[in-house]
Write a protein that holds these residues in place. Sequence first.
Motif, short mmCIF file in Angstrom:
data_model
loop_
_atom_site.label_atom_id
_atom_site.label_comp_id
_atom_site.label_asym_id
_atom_site.label_seq_id
_atom_site.Cartn_x
_atom_site.Cartn_y
_atom_site.Cartn_z
N MET A 75 83.38 -3.13 10.13
CA MET A 75 84.48 -4.27 10.03
C MET A 75 83.79 -5.26 9.59
O MET A 75 82.84 -6.00 10.07
CB MET A 75 85.17 -4.29 11.31
CG MET A 75 86.45 -5.19 10.96
SD MET A 75 87.16 -5.14 12.69
CE MET A 75 88.23 -3.96 12.58
N GLY A 76 84.00 -5.88 8.34
CA GLY A 76 83.47 -7.15 7.77
C GLY A 76 84.10 -8.42 8.54
O GLY A 76 85.25 -8.39 8.74
N MET A 77 83.32 -9.45 8.34
CA MET A 77 83.93 -10.63 8.72
C MET A 77 83.21 -11.90 7.97
O MET A 77 82.10 -11.91 7.42
CB MET A 77 83.47 -11.10 10.36
CG MET A 77 82.20 -11.40 10.86
SD MET A 77 81.79 -13.08 10.58
CE MET A 77 80.06 -13.14 10.90
N VAL A 78 84.09 -13.03 7.65
CA VAL A 78 83.56 -14.15 7.15
C VAL A 78 83.94 -15.16 8.10
O VAL A 78 85.15 -15.29 8.68
CB VAL A 78 84.50 -14.59 5.80
CG1 VAL A 78 84.19 -15.50 5.07
CG2 VAL A 78 84.16 -13.14 4.89
N PHE A 79 83.04 -15.93 8.28
CA PHE A 79 83.09 -17.40 9.19
C PHE A 79 82.87 -18.59 8.44
O PHE A 79 82.06 -18.66 7.83
CB PHE A 79 81.87 -16.99 10.14
CG PHE A 79 81.68 -18.28 11.18
CD1 PHE A 79 82.96 -18.49 12.13
CD2 PHE A 79 80.44 -18.59 11.67
CE1 PHE A 79 82.81 -19.39 13.08
CE2 PHE A 79 80.49 -19.50 12.67
CZ PHE A 79 81.51 -19.89 13.18
N LYS A 80 83.87 -19.26 8.63
CA LYS A 80 83.94 -20.62 7.68
C LYS A 80 84.02 -21.81 8.43
O LYS A 80 84.78 -21.83 9.44
CB LYS A 80 85.06 -20.32 6.73
CG LYS A 80 84.85 -19.62 5.60
CD LYS A 80 86.03 -19.72 4.59
CE LYS A 80 86.05 -18.65 3.45
NZ LYS A 80 87.20 -18.55 2.73
N LYS A 81 83.45 -22.84 7.86
CA LYS A 81 83.70 -24.23 8.49
C LYS A 81 83.93 -25.26 7.45
O LYS A 81 83.43 -25.38 6.27
CB LYS A 81 82.41 -24.69 9.17
CG LYS A 81 82.20 -26.18 9.35
CD LYS A 81 80.96 -26.51 10.17
CE LYS A 81 80.76 -28.25 10.21
NZ LYS A 81 79.52 -28.30 11.32
N ASN A 82 85.20 -25.71 7.47
CA ASN A 82 85.81 -26.77 6.55
C ASN A 82 85.69 -26.08 5.26
O ASN A 82 85.44 -26.58 4.07
CB ASN A 82 85.10 -27.95 6.43
CG ASN A 82 85.13 -28.72 7.87
OD1 ASN A 82 85.95 -28.48 8.75
ND2 ASN A 82 84.03 -29.21 8.32
N GLY A 83 86.14 -24.65 5.05
CA GLY A 83 86.59 -23.80 3.96
C GLY A 83 85.26 -23.27 3.24
O GLY A 83 85.07 -22.68 2.30
N GLU A 84 83.96 -23.71 3.77
CA GLU A 84 82.79 -23.44 3.16
C GLU A 84 82.23 -22.10 4.15
O GLU A 84 82.22 -22.24 5.49
CB GLU A 84 81.43 -24.37 3.52
CG GLU A 84 81.95 -25.61 2.94
CD GLU A 84 81.45 -25.75 1.22
OE1 GLU A 84 80.49 -25.09 0.93
OE2 GLU A 84 81.92 -26.57 0.72
N ILE A 85 81.64 -20.96 3.54
CA ILE A 85 81.05 -19.94 4.38
C ILE A 85 79.96 -20.40 5.00
O ILE A 85 78.83 -20.82 4.51
CB ILE A 85 80.95 -18.73 3.30
CG1 ILE A 85 82.28 -18.24 2.62
CG2 ILE A 85 80.15 -17.73 4.16
CD1 ILE A 85 81.66 -17.08 1.75
N VAL A 86 79.90 -20.22 6.52
CA VAL A 86 78.80 -20.20 7.23
C VAL A 86 77.74 -19.09 7.21
O VAL A 86 76.75 -18.92 7.23
CB VAL A 86 79.23 -20.76 8.56
CG1 VAL A 86 78.12 -20.77 9.70
CG2 VAL A 86 79.92 -22.05 8.56
N SER A 87 78.68 -17.93 7.58
CA SER A 87 78.05 -16.63 7.56
C SER A 87 79.14 -15.51 7.22
O SER A 87 80.23 -15.64 7.47
CB SER A 87 77.21 -16.34 8.99
OG SER A 87 78.13 -16.39 9.92
N THR A 88 78.56 -14.32 7.17
CA THR A 88 79.32 -13.21 6.97
C THR A 88 78.55 -12.10 7.60
O THR A 88 77.52 -12.05 8.00
CB THR A 88 79.45 -12.69 5.28
OG1 THR A 88 77.95 -12.27 4.81
CG2 THR A 88 80.20 -13.65 4.50
N GLY A 89 79.30 -10.93 8.05
CA GLY A 89 78.62 -9.76 8.79
C GLY A 89 79.43 -8.75 8.94
O GLY A 89 80.67 -8.70 8.33
N THR A 90 79.08 -7.88 9.61
CA THR A 90 79.86 -6.84 10.10
C THR A 90 79.68 -6.56 11.80
O THR A 90 78.78 -6.85 12.24
CB THR A 90 79.47 -5.27 9.31
OG1 THR A 90 78.15 -5.18 9.94
CG2 THR A 90 79.65 -5.47 7.95
N GLY A 91 80.57 -5.71 11.96
CA GLY A 91 80.72 -5.37 13.46
C GLY A 91 79.28 -4.71 14.06
O GLY A 91 79.04 -4.85 15.30
N ALA A 92 78.64 -4.11 13.27
CA ALA A 92 77.40 -3.58 13.67
C ALA A 92 76.18 -4.53 14.14
O ALA A 92 75.18 -4.22 14.79
CB ALA A 92 77.02 -2.77 12.43
#
Length: 262
Positions: free
Chosen positions: A182-199
Amino acid sequence: MNQQKKEKIAEELFQSEKQGVEVDQFSADYPNLTAEVAYDIQSLLVKKKLADEDTKFVGRKLGLTSEAKMKQMNVDAPIYGSLLANMECSPYEPISLEPFIHPKIEPEIAFIFNKDIKGPHVTIPQVLEATAYITPALEIIDSRYRDFTFTFADVIADNASSSRYVIGSQYYEPQAFDLSLMGMVFKKNGEIVSTGTGAAVMGHPARAIAWMANKLDTSGESIGAGEIVLSGALGEAITIDENDVISLSFDGIGSVNATFTR
Ligand code: OOG
Ligand code: MG
């Protein structure tokens, strides 16, 4: 370490949070502060909070379950702490930065259980079978230690830096997903901070839950039906400032936001 010393450390951590004032690490003065002793101190601290804050125990959080977090905090094994009802924040109301010392926020998955999970031989399928729902979660951690620096035992005593958490308002049954992919996108004020997967969380987020259930069993504890457990962060924690809008989106299970005010 005798009971009186454990009590003293628990009280110092309790007052630190209450007053918003950092403390020095205890490990320096107490070389016999092992992880086992630290979990005893954590229990005493949680008891104090339960007695003082008119709240209740709702579940647990895992910590340091991803490589990213272990590297960031310079600690090499997972930990857990307790979540209390008054740590939950609504995703719809701004969160005041006032009570915190040096808060950070991190991307996680929340599990909500409808069956008990008891160690010592819990497996990933058993965790999934006991899970009613999953939903994206933002954990706000706030170490009581000076400069957010600690050893493994210090952070365990400090209830694993627990402070607040926000969970998504849409719940999903886990069986429909492969949580490791499962993929995730983590953002602060609209900018990507990090992306990742459940693994990122021990190869599979449910493995972290299984690990905790098996560890809890060594002190005669377990995960109960109705409890919530946070997986531990998939990626690095980031500092939070006034007016920040933080968002976390996962493939298939929606998103959760948190907004901060002074
Ligand atoms: C310890 C708690 C870590 C996580 O998700 O990895 C944690 C800390 O970094 O202060 O909650
Ligand atoms: Mg966390």
